[in-house]
Design a protein around this motif. Structure first.
Motif, PDB file in Angstrom:
ATOM      1  N   LYS A 157       0.830  -1.204   0.000  1.00 26.73           N
ATOM      2  CA  LYS A 157       0.000   0.000   0.000  1.00 26.73           C
ATOM      3  C   LYS A 157       0.865   1.254   0.000  1.00 26.73           C
ATOM      4  O   LYS A 157       0.546   2.236  -0.675  1.00 26.73           O
ATOM      5  CB  LYS A 157      -0.941   0.001   1.192  1.00 26.73           C
ATOM      6  CG  LYS A 157      -2.025  -1.051   1.106  1.00 26.73           C
ATOM      7  CD  LYS A 157      -2.905  -1.012   2.331  1.00 26.73           C
ATOM      8  CE  LYS A 157      -3.943  -2.120   2.301  1.00 26.73           C
ATOM      9  NZ  LYS A 157      -4.762  -2.130   3.515  1.00 26.73           N
ATOM     10  N   LEU A 158       1.959   1.236   0.749  1.00 27.66           N
ATOM     11  CA  LEU A 158       2.863   2.394   0.775  1.00 27.66           C
ATOM     12  C   LEU A 158       3.493   2.635  -0.597  1.00 27.66           C
ATOM     13  O   LEU A 158       3.648   3.786  -1.019  1.00 27.66           O
ATOM     14  CB  LEU A 158       3.951   2.196   1.834  1.00 27.66           C
ATOM     15  CG  LEU A 158       3.508   2.335   3.287  1.00 27.66           C
ATOM     16  CD1 LEU A 158       4.660   1.997   4.221  1.00 27.66           C
ATOM     17  CD2 LEU A 158       2.996   3.726   3.558  1.00 27.66           C
ATOM     18  N   LEU A 159       3.866   1.566  -1.294  1.00 28.66           N
ATOM     19  CA  LEU A 159       4.446   1.702  -2.635  1.00 28.66           C
ATOM     20  C   LEU A 159       3.427   2.263  -3.623  1.00 28.66           C
ATOM     21  O   LEU A 159       3.763   3.108  -4.464  1.00 28.66           O
ATOM     22  CB  LEU A 159       4.989   0.364  -3.125  1.00 28.66           C
ATOM     23  CG  LEU A 159       6.243  -0.140  -2.417  1.00 28.66           C
ATOM     24  CD1 LEU A 159       6.592  -1.549  -2.884  1.00 28.66           C
ATOM     25  CD2 LEU A 159       7.402   0.805  -2.658  1.00 28.66           C
ATOM     26  N   ILE A 160       2.186   1.831  -3.526  1.00 31.82           N
ATOM     27  CA  ILE A 160       1.141   2.351  -4.412  1.00 31.82           C
ATOM     28  C   ILE A 160       0.895   3.830  -4.131  1.00 31.82           C
ATOM     29  O   ILE A 160       0.789   4.640  -5.062  1.00 31.82           O
ATOM     30  CB  ILE A 160      -0.151   1.520  -4.252  1.00 31.82           C
ATOM     31  CG1 ILE A 160       0.062   0.111  -4.806  1.00 31.82           C
ATOM     32  CG2 ILE A 160      -1.331   2.201  -4.948  1.00 31.82           C
ATOM     33  CD1 ILE A 160      -1.070  -0.850  -4.520  1.00 31.82           C
ATOM     34  N   ILE A 161       0.840   4.203  -2.863  1.00 32.86           N
ATOM     35  CA  ILE A 161       0.648   5.611  -2.503  1.00 32.86           C
ATOM     36  C   ILE A 161       1.822   6.455  -2.997  1.00 32.86           C
ATOM     37  O   ILE A 161       1.643   7.547  -3.533  1.00 32.86           O
ATOM     38  CB  ILE A 161       0.459   5.757  -0.980  1.00 32.86           C
ATOM     39  CG1 ILE A 161      -0.872   5.140  -0.558  1.00 32.86           C
ATOM     40  CG2 ILE A 161       0.533   7.217  -0.548  1.00 32.86           C
ATOM     41  CD1 ILE A 161      -1.066   5.022   0.933  1.00 32.86           C
ATOM     42  N   GLY A 162       3.045   5.943  -2.846  1.00 37.38           N
ATOM     43  CA  GLY A 162       4.226   6.655  -3.343  1.00 37.38           C
ATOM     44  C   GLY A 162       4.199   6.838  -4.844  1.00 37.38           C
ATOM     45  O   GLY A 162       4.534   7.913  -5.364  1.00 37.38           O
ATOM     46  N   ALA A 163       3.788   5.813  -5.573  1.00 38.48           N
ATOM     47  CA  ALA A 163       3.701   5.903  -7.035  1.00 38.48           C
ATOM     48  C   ALA A 163       2.649   6.927  -7.449  1.00 38.48           C
ATOM     49  O   ALA A 163       2.859   7.703  -8.393  1.00 38.48           O
ATOM     50  CB  ALA A 163       3.381   4.535  -7.631  1.00 38.48           C
ATOM     51  N   LEU A 164       1.529   6.968  -6.764  1.00 36.07           N
ATOM     52  CA  LEU A 164       0.489   7.955  -7.078  1.00 36.07           C
ATOM     53  C   LEU A 164       0.970   9.375  -6.817  1.00 36.07           C
ATOM     54  O   LEU A 164       0.675  10.296  -7.582  1.00 36.07           O
ATOM     55  CB  LEU A 164      -0.775   7.663  -6.264  1.00 36.07           C
ATOM     56  CG  LEU A 164      -1.579   6.442  -6.698  1.00 36.07           C
ATOM     57  CD1 LEU A 164      -2.718   6.181  -5.718  1.00 36.07           C
ATOM     58  CD2 LEU A 164      -2.116   6.623  -8.101  1.00 36.07           C
ATOM     59  N   ILE A 165       1.719   9.572  -5.745  1.00 35.40           N
ATOM     60  CA  ILE A 165       2.243  10.906  -5.438  1.00 35.40           C
ATOM     61  C   ILE A 165       3.218  11.360  -6.524  1.00 35.40           C
ATOM     62  O   ILE A 165       3.180  12.507  -6.967  1.00 35.40           O
ATOM     63  CB  ILE A 165       2.895  10.912  -4.039  1.00 35.40           C
ATOM     64  CG1 ILE A 165       1.823  10.797  -2.967  1.00 35.40           C
ATOM     65  CG2 ILE A 165       3.738  12.165  -3.820  1.00 35.40           C
ATOM     66  CD1 ILE A 165       2.349  10.629  -1.565  1.00 35.40           C
ATOM     67  N   VAL A 166       4.084  10.436  -6.971  1.00 33.01           N
ATOM     68  CA  VAL A 166       5.028  10.782  -8.037  1.00 33.01           C
ATOM     69  C   VAL A 166       4.286  11.101  -9.327  1.00 33.01           C
ATOM     70  O   VAL A 166       4.640  12.041 -10.046  1.00 33.01           O
ATOM     71  CB  VAL A 166       6.052   9.634  -8.247  1.00 33.01           C
ATOM     72  CG1 VAL A 166       6.857   9.845  -9.509  1.00 33.01           C
ATOM     73  CG2 VAL A 166       6.969   9.529  -7.044  1.00 33.01           C
TER      74      VAL A 166
ATOM     75  N   LEU B 261       1.224  12.314  -9.580  1.00 34.02           N
ATOM     76  CA  LEU B 261       0.489  13.570  -9.430  1.00 34.02           C
ATOM     77  C   LEU B 261       1.395  14.792  -9.480  1.00 34.02           C
ATOM     78  O   LEU B 261       1.078  15.785 -10.137  1.00 34.02           O
ATOM     79  CB  LEU B 261      -0.294  13.568  -8.114  1.00 34.02           C
ATOM     80  CG  LEU B 261      -1.551  12.713  -8.067  1.00 34.02           C
ATOM     81  CD1 LEU B 261      -2.130  12.703  -6.659  1.00 34.02           C
ATOM     82  CD2 LEU B 261      -2.588  13.228  -9.047  1.00 34.02           C
ATOM     83  N   PHE B 262       2.506  14.751  -8.770  1.00 32.01           N
ATOM     84  CA  PHE B 262       3.345  15.931  -8.630  1.00 32.01           C
ATOM     85  C   PHE B 262       4.539  15.948  -9.571  1.00 32.01           C
ATOM     86  O   PHE B 262       5.065  17.006  -9.880  1.00 32.01           O
ATOM     87  CB  PHE B 262       3.835  16.074  -7.182  1.00 32.01           C
ATOM     88  CG  PHE B 262       2.723  16.326  -6.210  1.00 32.01           C
ATOM     89  CD1 PHE B 262       2.081  17.547  -6.184  1.00 32.01           C
ATOM     90  CD2 PHE B 262       2.323  15.345  -5.335  1.00 32.01           C
ATOM     91  CE1 PHE B 262       1.050  17.790  -5.287  1.00 32.01           C
ATOM     92  CE2 PHE B 262       1.304  15.572  -4.433  1.00 32.01           C
ATOM     93  CZ  PHE B 262       0.656  16.794  -4.416  1.00 32.01           C
ATOM     94  N   GLY B 263       5.022  14.807  -9.985  1.00 34.42           N
ATOM     95  CA  GLY B 263       6.206  14.753 -10.830  1.00 34.42           C
ATOM     96  C   GLY B 263       7.476  14.792  -9.992  1.00 34.42           C
ATOM     97  O   GLY B 263       7.491  15.285  -8.869  1.00 34.42           O
ATOM     98  N   THR B 264       8.547  14.267 -10.566  1.00 30.64           N
ATOM     99  CA  THR B 264       9.793  14.167  -9.808  1.00 30.64           C
ATOM    100  C   THR B 264      10.439  15.531  -9.591  1.00 30.64           C
ATOM    101  O   THR B 264      11.069  15.756  -8.556  1.00 30.64           O
ATOM    102  CB  THR B 264      10.780  13.226 -10.523  1.00 30.64           C
ATOM    103  OG1 THR B 264      10.985  13.691 -11.856  1.00 30.64           O
ATOM    104  CG2 THR B 264      10.256  11.810 -10.549  1.00 30.64           C
ATOM    105  N   ASN B 265      10.311  16.442 -10.533  1.00 29.86           N
ATOM    106  CA  ASN B 265      10.905  17.781 -10.374  1.00 29.86           C
ATOM    107  C   ASN B 265      10.290  18.523  -9.202  1.00 29.86           C
ATOM    108  O   ASN B 265      10.999  19.121  -8.389  1.00 29.86           O
ATOM    109  CB  ASN B 265      10.701  18.604 -11.647  1.00 29.86           C
ATOM    110  CG  ASN B 265      11.990  18.825 -12.384  1.00 29.86           C
ATOM    111  OD1 ASN B 265      13.039  18.391 -11.946  1.00 29.86           O
ATOM    112  ND2 ASN B 265      11.890  19.512 -13.504  1.00 29.86           N
ATOM    113  N   LYS B 266       8.976  18.504  -9.113  1.00 30.52           N
ATOM    114  CA  LYS B 266       8.278  19.203  -8.027  1.00 30.52           C
ATOM    115  C   LYS B 266       8.635  18.574  -6.678  1.00 30.52           C
ATOM    116  O   LYS B 266       8.870  19.284  -5.696  1.00 30.52           O
ATOM    117  CB  LYS B 266       6.773  19.138  -8.263  1.00 30.52           C
ATOM    118  CG  LYS B 266       5.949  19.859  -7.248  1.00 30.52           C
ATOM    119  CD  LYS B 266       6.103  21.344  -7.381  1.00 30.52           C
ATOM    120  CE  LYS B 266       5.103  22.028  -6.457  1.00 30.52           C
ATOM    121  NZ  LYS B 266       5.234  23.453  -6.492  1.00 30.52           N
ATOM    122  N   LEU B 267       8.715  17.250  -6.617  1.00 28.78           N
ATOM    123  CA  LEU B 267       9.063  16.585  -5.363  1.00 28.78           C
ATOM    124  C   LEU B 267      10.505  16.883  -4.966  1.00 28.78           C
ATOM    125  O   LEU B 267      10.812  17.021  -3.786  1.00 28.78           O
ATOM    126  CB  LEU B 267       8.844  15.077  -5.487  1.00 28.78           C
ATOM    127  CG  LEU B 267       7.385  14.633  -5.601  1.00 28.78           C
ATOM    128  CD1 LEU B 267       7.313  13.129  -5.807  1.00 28.78           C
ATOM    129  CD2 LEU B 267       6.611  15.035  -4.371  1.00 28.78           C
TER     130      LEU B 267
END
Length: 67
Positions: free
Chosen positions: A8-17, A19-25
């Motif tokens: 579940k943590l990996l899925i949430i992390g993938a969704l965040i990436v 949504l926001f993109g690696t540059n923004k993060l």
């Protein structure tokens, strides 16, 4: 099921990436790191050393009762 599994943590992390993109993060992470560094520096500057403390404190004044 109690708690959050690693899947579940990996899925949430993938969704965040996605949504926001690696540059923004990346910029968010560096901004957060700079803020924490500034906070720690301010906390260190707030506590005076023992030599400076004896020089900068005002003399103690006692309160006297007036009868």
């Amino acid at each position: 099921m109690a708690g959050i599994s690693i899947t579940k943590l990996l899925i949430i992390g993938a969704l965040i990436v996605l949504l926001f993109g690696t540059n923004k993060l990346r910029t968010l992470g560096s901004d957060l790191g700079a803020a924490i560094k500034g906070f720690k520096k301010a906390m260190d500057n707030d506590t005076p050393s023992s030599d400076a403390a004896s020089e900068t404190h005002a003399p103690q004044v006692e309160n006297k009762k007036v009868s």
